[in-house]
Scaffold this active site. Structure first.
Site, short mmCIF file in Angstrom:
data_model
loop_
_atom_site.label_atom_id
_atom_site.label_comp_id
_atom_site.label_asym_id
_atom_site.label_seq_id
_atom_site.Cartn_x
_atom_site.Cartn_y
_atom_site.Cartn_z
N TRP A 128 0.79 -1.22 0.00
CA TRP A 128 0.00 0.00 0.00
C TRP A 128 0.83 1.27 0.00
CZ3 TRP A 128 1.83 2.48 4.14
CH2 TRP A 128 2.34 1.69 5.19
N ASN A 129 2.16 1.16 0.17
CA ASN A 129 2.91 2.42 0.37
C ASN A 129 3.18 3.17 -0.93
OD1 ASN A 129 4.76 0.48 -0.37
ND2 ASN A 129 6.39 1.28 0.92
N LYS B 270 -2.84 -8.36 -7.94
CA LYS B 270 -3.56 -8.37 -6.66
C LYS B 270 -2.99 -7.20 -5.85
CE LYS B 270 -4.58 -9.43 -2.32
NZ LYS B 270 -4.58 -8.03 -1.89
N PRO B 271 -3.73 -6.06 -5.83
CA PRO B 271 -3.22 -4.90 -5.09
C PRO B 271 -3.52 -5.03 -3.60
CG PRO B 271 -5.33 -4.36 -6.09
CD PRO B 271 -5.04 -5.80 -6.45
N SER C 21 -5.28 -4.45 -0.18
CA SER C 21 -6.69 -4.17 0.13
C SER C 21 -6.85 -2.79 0.76
CB SER C 21 -7.24 -5.23 1.08
OG SER C 21 -7.19 -6.48 0.46
N GLY D 75 6.35 -6.50 -0.46
CA GLY D 75 5.60 -6.48 0.80
C GLY D 75 6.50 -6.91 1.93
N SER D 76 5.89 -7.39 2.98
CA SER D 76 6.66 -7.71 4.19
C SER D 76 7.44 -9.01 4.02
CB SER D 76 5.70 -7.83 5.37
OG SER D 76 4.78 -8.87 5.12
N GLU E 293 10.58 -8.43 -3.14
CA GLU E 293 11.06 -7.14 -2.63
C GLU E 293 10.45 -7.00 -1.24
OE1 GLU E 293 13.03 -5.11 -4.26
OE2 GLU E 293 12.94 -5.92 -6.28
N LEU E 294 11.24 -7.27 -0.21
CA LEU E 294 10.64 -7.42 1.13
C LEU E 294 11.03 -6.27 2.05
CD1 LEU E 294 11.22 -11.28 1.37
CD2 LEU E 294 9.29 -10.04 0.40
N CYS F 77 10.21 0.93 2.32
CA CYS F 77 11.02 -0.23 2.66
C CYS F 77 12.49 0.13 2.82
CB CYS F 77 10.86 -1.27 1.58
SG CYS F 77 11.08 -0.57 -0.05
N GLU G 222 11.09 -3.31 11.86
CA GLU G 222 10.78 -2.23 10.94
C GLU G 222 9.67 -1.38 11.57
OE1 GLU G 222 9.36 -3.98 7.33
OE2 GLU G 222 10.12 -2.35 6.09
N GLU H 123 14.30 -4.91 -9.54
CA GLU H 123 13.37 -4.14 -10.38
C GLU H 123 14.09 -2.89 -10.83
OE1 GLU H 123 9.79 -3.49 -8.11
OE2 GLU H 123 9.12 -5.50 -8.60
P1 NAP Z 1 2.12 -7.10 3.32
O1 NAP Z 1 1.23 -7.18 4.48
O2 NAP Z 1 3.18 -8.13 3.17
O3 NAP Z 1 1.16 -7.08 2.04
C1 NAP Z 1 1.66 -6.90 0.74
C2 NAP Z 1 0.69 -7.50 -0.25
O4 NAP Z 1 0.64 -8.92 -0.04
C3 NAP Z 1 -0.73 -6.99 -0.14
O5 NAP Z 1 -1.31 -6.94 -1.41
C4 NAP Z 1 -1.40 -8.08 0.70
O6 NAP Z 1 -2.80 -8.13 0.47
C5 NAP Z 1 -0.71 -9.30 0.12
N1 NAP Z 1 -0.76 -10.48 0.99
C6 NAP Z 1 -0.80 -10.53 2.34
N2 NAP Z 1 -0.86 -11.82 2.74
C7 NAP Z 1 -0.85 -12.59 1.63
C8 NAP Z 1 -0.90 -13.98 1.37
N3 NAP Z 1 -0.97 -14.88 2.36
N4 NAP Z 1 -0.89 -14.40 0.08
C9 NAP Z 1 -0.81 -13.52 -0.93
N5 NAP Z 1 -0.79 -12.19 -0.75
C10 NAP Z 1 -0.78 -11.72 0.51
O7 NAP Z 1 2.89 -5.70 3.25
P2 NAP Z 1 2.28 -4.25 3.40
O8 NAP Z 1 1.93 -4.02 4.83
O9 NAP Z 1 1.26 -4.02 2.35
O10 NAP Z 1 3.58 -3.36 3.02
C11 NAP Z 1 4.56 -3.04 3.94
C12 NAP Z 1 5.73 -3.97 3.82
O11 NAP Z 1 6.19 -4.00 2.48
C13 NAP Z 1 6.92 -3.51 4.63
O12 NAP Z 1 7.52 -4.61 5.24
C14 NAP Z 1 7.85 -2.92 3.58
O13 NAP Z 1 9.20 -2.90 3.95
C15 NAP Z 1 7.59 -3.79 2.42
N6 NAP Z 1 7.96 -3.12 1.19
C16 NAP Z 1 9.05 -3.55 0.51
C17 NAP Z 1 9.45 -2.90 -0.64
C18 NAP Z 1 10.67 -3.34 -1.41
O14 NAP Z 1 10.82 -2.94 -2.55
N7 NAP Z 1 11.53 -4.15 -0.84
C19 NAP Z 1 8.70 -1.82 -1.12
C20 NAP Z 1 7.58 -1.43 -0.43
C21 NAP Z 1 7.21 -2.09 0.73
P3 NAP Z 1 -3.85 -7.49 1.52
O15 NAP Z 1 -3.61 -6.01 1.47
O16 NAP Z 1 -5.17 -7.88 0.97
O17 NAP Z 1 -3.54 -8.08 2.85
#
Ligand code: NAP
Length: 476
Positions: A145-146, A169-170, A172, A222-223, A244-245, A278, A379, A456
């Site tokens: 979402w960020n 899948k963006p 939510s 994501g995380s 990309e975590l 991130c 984090e 990327e």
């Molecule tokens: P997140 O909770 O891991 O969610 C990311 C995406 O994954 C969302 O679309 C989420 O959907 C989906 N998701 C969650 N559980 C899933 C599952 N079991 N199966 C498939 N998809 C699933 O992360 P966030 O809170 O959105 O973002 C913050 C995190 O992203 C931080 O840790 C940050 O460091 C990391 N991040 C990393 C980068 C990078 O380039 N390394 C860039 C930006 C952010 P829902 O929204 O529907 O739950």
């Protein structure tokens, strides 16, 4: 709203997810709660259409991608306003993010035209060895979402340019800008089924994307926690992954640093996007000789940041994404103070009634921090800057590399030998050397260790969507 885009058709559902404006708590829109069956149909459409899209000449794909880029710019202002509403970021940042989304399509329009194979030396006159680069296939694009539009754009543009089809899948929390982006993709005459979008619960949709045999690639931002889970699930069908975590970037300020530059850099690296990045600088390590001067200038600069709703002129710090994010920032500040840190500024929700209706958090600076504190280990993903003193270069590098993360690291020094030595020893995929903005459209972005793998950006980004085929030919 109709937020499911499957095989060229927009669909809605009675069952919905409310998207809230974090600055006010108001519901901006309701998106469809897609189900596993929707994800299966999206994958099947993408798989069928991949057979056609991969045959479309790269030049033709480039024309379509350039059209997407132009459409994004034509709609820049409305997209930016939507982004500020659903995500909270200041409008100027949102405009920048939309611009960047457009640039991704332009970049990959051209990058797709440069994909080429090799002719290799063969061991006999009547034999030939060729290498072809081919699209990996249906790619699942799962985004956080960020940076809700830029992340979808960067992954989707690279995938399409390579000849892959996608299921997006963006998050939510911020699906609206992804929906609008896909509407523009549709207008650019990208054929039905090439790009599909499924909003809805992560586990149900994600479960299809990680296990369906037709999905060949998962590109996830994501995380780390969710990344590990996807990796485990995807192992059942051995999918290609780009992850990309999370990160916990250190920012090192040496005694010989340009103080003004280091302070400005630290403010940007820690507080841009409210610290919800991130590669945000989570730990600010400062040499003890420069610490008093750094602390004073940094705290003053942070206290001067304007905290206000993203639509307010001059806003630099908007709301955090939701209440859970505020609670986490509060917990990290409290834990640090309990363990002996001093809160120099911010660290609360503030008293302004205009802020209290949203999820705002005043940017915090914590002095006397230690590696044992939560803020130095987890984090924060929020506007909290812990200052940690160091005495020797080796000590700073060891602390910098201590966490399981390895996404980004920053260092400020005027000593060239030190700069190169430390940069070489920092365990991170991205380094900012006297520079807080450590990536650009041409540069490879991604981590090491538990920050993930894959890159990327630039020409590196398209590699993630290509596979290499070797052809041995006999002319006998
Ligand atoms: P997140 O909770 O891991 O969610 C990311 C995406 O994954 C969302 O679309 C989420 O959907 C989906 N998701 C969650 N559980 C899933 C599952 N079991 N199966 C498939 N998809 C699933 O992360 P966030 O809170 O959105 O973002 C913050 C995190 O992203 C931080 O840790 C940050 O460091 C990391 N991040 C990393 C980068 C990078 O380039 N390394 C860039 C930006 C952010 P829902 O929204 O529907 O739950």
């Amino acid at each position: 709203m109709k937020s499911l885009y499957i095989d060229g058709q927009w669909e809605d559902r009675d069952d919905t997810i409310a998207v809230q404006d974090p600055a006010t708590g108001e519901v901006v829109e309701n998106v469809a709660r897609g189900r596993a069956g929707d994800a299966v149909r999206a994958v099947e459409a993408a798989a069928r259409e991949w057979e056609r899209w991969r045959q479309v000449p790269a030049d033709t794909r480039a024309v379509r991608l350039r059209r997407v880029a132009a459409l994004i710019l034509e709609h820049q202002e409305e997209l930016a306003r939507l982004l500020t509403r659903e995500q909270g970021k200041p409008l100027s940042d949102a405009r920048g993010e939309v611009q960047s989304a457009s640039e991704q399509f332009l970049w990959y329009a051209e990058e797709g035209r440069r994909v080429h194979g090799d002719v290799l030396p063969a061991p006999a006159p009547d034999r030939r060895f060729w290498v072809w680069r081919e699209p990996v296939g249906v790619s699942a694009v799962i985004t956080p979402w960020n940076y809700p539009i830029q992340t979808v754009a960067r992954k989707t543009a690279a995938a399409l340019a390579a000849g892959c089809t996608v299921v997006v899948k963006p998050s939510s929390l911020t699906p609206l800008s992804a929906v609008e982006l896909v509407r523009l993709i549709e207008q650019a005459d990208i054929p039905p089924g090439v790009v599909n979008l499924v909003t809805g619960p992560a586990e149900e949709i994600g479960g299809v994307l990680t296990t369906h045999p037709a999905v060949r690639k998962i590109t996830f931002t994501g995380s780390t926690e969710v990344g590990k889970r996807l990796m485990a699930e995807a192992s059942s069908t051995v999918k290609s992954l780009s992850l990309e975590l999370g990160g916990h970037a250190p920012l090192l300020v040496f005694a010989d640093a340009d103080l003004d530059k280091a302070v400005r850099g630290a403010v940007t690296a820690r507080f841009r996007s409210m610290g919800q990045i991130c590669h945000s600088a989570n730990r600010i390590l400062v040499h003890q000789d420069i610490l008093p001067a750094f602390r004073a200038a940094f705290t003053a600069a942070v206290a001067a940041l304007k905290v206000a709703p993203g639509f307010e002129a001059g806003s630099q710090i908007g709301p955090l994404i939701n209440e859970a994010a505020v609670l986490r920032a509060e917990r990290h500040v409290q834990d640090a103070v309990d363990q002996g840190a001093t809160l120099l500024t911010g660290g609360t929700r503030g008293r302004d009634p205009g802020l209290l209706q949203g999820t705002f958090f005043l940017p915090a600076v914590l002095d006397n921090c230690t590696p044992a504190m939560l803020v130095a280990r987890e984090e924060t993903f929020g506007p909290v800057a812990p200052l940690i003193p160091f005495r020797h270069e080796e000590e700073a590098v060891a602390e910098a590399n201590r966490t399981p993360y390895g996404l980004a690291a920053y260092l400020f020094t005027r000593d060239l030998a030190r700069a190169l030595r430390v940069a070489e020893h920092l365990e991170a995929g991205v380094i900012g050397l006297n520079e807080a903005r450590a990536s650009g459209i041409s540069t490879p972005f991604g981590g090491v260790k538990e920050s993930g793998f894959g890159r990327e950006g630039g020409h590196y980004g398209i590699e993630e969507f290509l596979v290499t085929k070797s052809i041995a030919v006999s002319l006998e």
